[in-house]
Write a protein that holds these residues in place. Structure first.
Motif, PDB file in Angstrom:
ATOM      1  N   LYS A 126       0.843  -1.250   0.080  1.00 40.32           N
ATOM      2  CA  LYS A 126       0.114  -0.009  -0.112  1.00 40.32           C
ATOM      3  C   LYS A 126       0.804   1.309   0.027  1.00 40.32           C
ATOM      4  N   ASN A 127       1.795   1.327   0.865  1.00 35.62           N
ATOM      5  CA  ASN A 127       2.768   2.453   1.374  1.00 35.62           C
ATOM      6  C   ASN A 127       4.023   2.571   0.581  1.00 35.62           C
ATOM      7  N   LYS A 128       4.518   1.251   0.014  1.00 35.35           N
ATOM      8  CA  LYS A 128       5.964   1.116  -0.350  1.00 35.35           C
ATOM      9  C   LYS A 128       6.118   0.262  -1.290  1.00 35.35           C
ATOM     10  N   VAL A 129       7.467   0.036  -1.816  1.00 39.83           N
ATOM     11  CA  VAL A 129       7.858  -0.963  -2.657  1.00 39.83           C
ATOM     12  C   VAL A 129       8.960  -1.545  -2.109  1.00 39.83           C
ATOM     13  N   GLN A 130       8.901  -2.875  -1.866  1.00 41.55           N
ATOM     14  CA  GLN A 130       9.687  -3.738  -0.930  1.00 41.55           C
ATOM     15  C   GLN A 130      10.639  -4.332  -2.088  1.00 41.55           C
ATOM     16  N   ASP A 131      12.012  -4.132  -1.829  1.00 41.66           N
ATOM     17  CA  ASP A 131      13.335  -4.620  -2.584  1.00 41.66           C
ATOM     18  C   ASP A 131      13.090  -6.061  -2.355  1.00 41.66           C
ATOM     19  N   PRO A 132      13.939  -7.185  -3.488  1.00 36.77           N
ATOM     20  CA  PRO A 132      13.633  -8.551  -3.143  1.00 36.77           C
ATOM     21  C   PRO A 132      14.884  -8.865  -2.274  1.00 36.77           C
ATOM     22  N   ASP A 133      14.848 -10.054  -1.848  1.00 36.42           N
ATOM     23  CA  ASP A 133      16.080 -10.994  -1.158  1.00 36.42           C
ATOM     24  C   ASP A 133      17.253 -10.933  -1.885  1.00 36.42           C
TER      25      ASP A 133
END
Length: 303
Positions: A126-133
């Protein structure tokens, strides 16, 4: 003049993704590599998604429609319609970076004869884009099932599969409520090498996963995760266990205890997912009135 055969077919299943599908298609049209076709399979959408797709006039886009039969059926239909030797799957709310197809085709040349080619992905919440492992290196994956357990590398929107492999393994299980993409990839990985490109070229939209609507639905497919169990394959069997247990919990919550108890029995071997196994064991033994009450209050707890 004869038409040039596309080098890769992009298969997009579409069901009520009107707010997203325009951006998804545009991310395909923005690719630096151009010799592809796009097969959009409308699975009986009731929103304006199909109309949005038809606003795109690019000749590489082909739209086929079917009555609503689920995402597995739509993907299988798309594979049958595809003309290229490789299939790039893309969900109608996910996005590709502009170099995705170019880099994946180069990766295929670098590692020929694999069954799965998977790129790293970011996750949009919703509020962010999470980087991959970042723990998995480029190249051939020594154990796909361990990699999936440790790093969660499987997102179908970041996966390219040879069309011949799709046809050989039987494509996607129709009626599997959740995890049909990982099930398909697991079947492929049992029989074929897997290559992983550790570069985040895809954005997976987790905001519309639809998981909450499937919590109380049991699978209606002939296939079962337990069918992929193989003696002596520890990580493979642990992935089978966790996926089967999720299906078993849905069966238990949908009052299909015969199926949930079969899964409980078949997954009793798990060591990594004992807590989830105990939860299924508990659900299979509580009064049905408890399940009815839980189904009523769970939506309220989520608010």
């Amino acid at each position: 003049m004869s038409q040039v055969r596309p080098e890769i077919s992009v298969v997009i299943p579409l069901y009520n993704k009107g707010p997203y599908v325009g951006a998804t298609l545009q991310s395909v049209l923005d690719q630096t590599f151009g010799n592809y076709e796009v097969v959009v399979v409308d699975d009986g959408s009731t929103d304006d998604g199909l109309q949005t797709v038809k606003l795109f006039t690019d000749a590489r886009i082909k739209v086929v429609s079917q009555a609503n039969q689920g995402v597995s059926s739509a993907r299988n239909h798309g594979v049958r319609q595809a003309q290229a030797p490789f299939i790039a799957f893309l969900d109608a709310d996910d996005l590709w970076q502009p170099t995705y197809l170019q880099e994946m085709l180069g990766f295929i040349q670098q590692y020929p004869n694999c069954g799965l080619y998977i790129a790293a992905h970011k996750v949009a919440e919703k509020n962010k884009v999470q980087d991959p492992d970042k723990g998995l290196p480029n190249g051939l994956v020594p154990d796909y099932f361990k990699a999936e357990l440790d790093h969660k590398i499987t997102r179908l929107s970041s996966t390219v599969v040879p069309r011949a492999v799709c046809e050989k393994v039987g494509c996607f299980p129709m009626g599997m409520v959740s995890g049909e993409d990982t099930y398909f990839c697991g079947k492929v990985a049992i029989a074929h090498p897997v290559a992983f490109l550790n570069k985040p070229l895809v954005i997976y939209n987790q905001q519309y996963s639809g998981l909450s609507t499937r919590s109380f639905k049991g699978d209606a497919c002939a296939e079962s995760w337990c069918d992929l169990y193989q003696p002596g394959q520890y990580y493979q069997n642990e992935l089978v266990a966790v996926k089967a247990l999720k299906a078993g919990i849905r069966f238990a919550l949908s009052m299909h205890r015969d199926q949930s108890r079969i899964i409980e029995k078949k997954t009793a071997y798990t060591t990594l997912f004992r807590k989830k196994w105990r939860y299924l064991y508990f659900l299979n033994r509580v009064p049905t009135a408890f399940i009815v009450l839980y189904k009523k209050i769970k939506p309220l707890l989520a608010k």
